[in-house]
Write an enzyme that holds these catalytic residues in place. Structure first.
Site, PDB file in Angstrom:
ATOM      1  N   ARG A 150      11.641  -6.681   6.353  1.00 47.46           N
ATOM      2  CA  ARG A 150      11.539  -5.262   6.057  1.00 47.46           C
ATOM      3  C   ARG A 150      12.380  -4.407   7.007  1.00 47.46           C
ATOM      4  NH1 ARG A 150       5.598  -2.582   5.271  1.00 47.46           N
ATOM      5  NH2 ARG A 150       5.472  -2.606   7.544  1.00 47.46           N
TER       6      ARG A 150
ATOM      7  N   LYS B 265       0.833  -1.215   0.000  1.00 50.19           N
ATOM      8  CA  LYS B 265       0.000   0.000   0.000  1.00 50.19           C
ATOM      9  C   LYS B 265       0.863   1.258   0.000  1.00 50.19           C
ATOM     10  CE  LYS B 265      -2.349  -0.799   3.812  1.00 50.19           C
ATOM     11  NZ  LYS B 265      -1.910  -2.134   4.291  1.00 50.19           N
TER      12      LYS B 265
ATOM     13  N   ARG C 141      -0.938  -8.732  13.513  1.00 46.26           N
ATOM     14  CA  ARG C 141      -1.477  -7.753  12.561  1.00 46.26           C
ATOM     15  C   ARG C 141      -2.269  -8.439  11.457  1.00 46.26           C
ATOM     16  NH1 ARG C 141       3.871  -5.328  10.980  1.00 46.26           N
ATOM     17  NH2 ARG C 141       2.794  -4.080   9.432  1.00 46.26           N
TER      18      ARG C 141
ATOM     19  N   ARG D 282      -9.769   1.179   8.461  1.00 48.97           N
ATOM     20  CA  ARG D 282      -9.345  -0.183   8.761  1.00 48.97           C
ATOM     21  C   ARG D 282     -10.405  -0.927   9.569  1.00 48.97           C
ATOM     22  NH1 ARG D 282      -3.683   0.443   8.629  1.00 48.97           N
ATOM     23  NH2 ARG D 282      -2.394  -1.318   9.241  1.00 48.97           N
TER      24      ARG D 282
ATOM     25  N   ARG E 259      11.097  -2.167  12.125  1.00 53.46           N
ATOM     26  CA  ARG E 259      10.030  -1.566  12.936  1.00 53.46           C
ATOM     27  C   ARG E 259       9.659  -2.519  14.062  1.00 53.46           C
ATOM     28  NH1 ARG E 259       5.396   0.255   8.826  1.00 53.46           N
ATOM     29  NH2 ARG E 259       4.113  -0.819  10.362  1.00 53.46           N
TER      30      ARG E 259
END
Ligand code: ADP
Ligand code: ZN
Length: 218
Positions: A130, A15, A174, A91, A163
């Site tokens: 990531r 996204k 998540r 969301r 992160r």
């Protein structure tokens, strides 16, 4: 032209990448709820401190503060003029309904809602490697997109970090939140008849083309 687009999809689907492309090519203002929350955390605001306690556990920040924070930004003169690409908001169905009301009152027409779709194992692989720049937000990946100099950003030379919420247990949490709470948002927009489904496992240019062609705004 000024585009008004919502991007939805699981964490790690791309996204952020598509929002950045849409922003730079169409001139629409990118509004990422995740980026806004991280900026609030960085600035150590009250909202940031509240948000951090949820984000670090992979849970959603409560609807009330999230809706307020995003609507405030949608009401700015810049966003009125340039249009927007929403990434990460709405969301929950409550957030989506609040947004629908706001757009109705302000007589703002959406170009469409884009659902980016990939298989679960693909997003886990993407999130698990990531690493992001602490300064400019550029995203790298330990396998798919390595920085030129290990641990440092190609763009601005700042330190790269994983992160807190990209740790494996939090990633699983998540994805669960996405399945239980955000999937219904996709069904909500499908029932309103403004949903465009785009397979998002290809390269980002290909995905971008499917989005703008699908929405008829290229
Ligand atoms: P990703 O899409 O990769 O999960 P984001 O940066 O969009 O990452 O979001 C990170 C975290 O910020 C989420 O896990 C959640 O805790 C919080 N967050 C972001 N957007 C929302 C939202 N619309 N409502 C509630 N919480 C949110
Ligand atoms: Zn950087």
């Amino acid at each position: 032209m000024s585009a008004r687009i919502i991007l939805v999809g699981p964490p790690g689907v791309g996204k952020g990448t598509q929002a950045a492309l849409l922003e730079s090519r169409l001139g629409a203002k990118g509004l990422s709820s995740g980026v806004i929350f991280r900026t609030e955390i960085e600035a150590e605001t009250d909202l940031g401190q509240l948000a951090k306690s949820y984000i670090d556990r992979g849970e959603l920040v409560p609807n009330g503060v999230t809706i307020q924070m995003m609507l405030k930004r949608l009401r700015t003169e810049e966003v009125r003029r340039r249009g927007f690409v929403l990434d990460g908001f709405p969301r929950t169905v409550r957030q989506a309904e609040a947004l629908t009301d706001e757009l109705k009152v302000e007589e703002i027409h959406l170009d469409g809602v884009v659902s980016l779709e990939v298989a679960d194992d693909v997003v886990v692989g993407r999130l698990a490697g990531r690493i992001g720049c602490t300064k400019c937000g550029e995203i790298y990946h330990s396998v798919n997109k390595r920085p030129k100099r290990e641990g440092f950003c190609d763009v601005c030379n700042s330190v790269l970090v994983v992160r807190e919420d990209d740790k494996p247990e939090t990633i699983r949490q998540r994805l669960t939140v996405f399945r239980d709470t955000t999937r219904p948002v996709i069904d909500y927009y499908e029932s309103l008849g403004c949903l465009l489904k785009v397979p998002a496992d290809g390269d980002s240019e290909g995905v971008y083309r499917m989005i703008v062609e699908g929405l008829g705004i290229d």
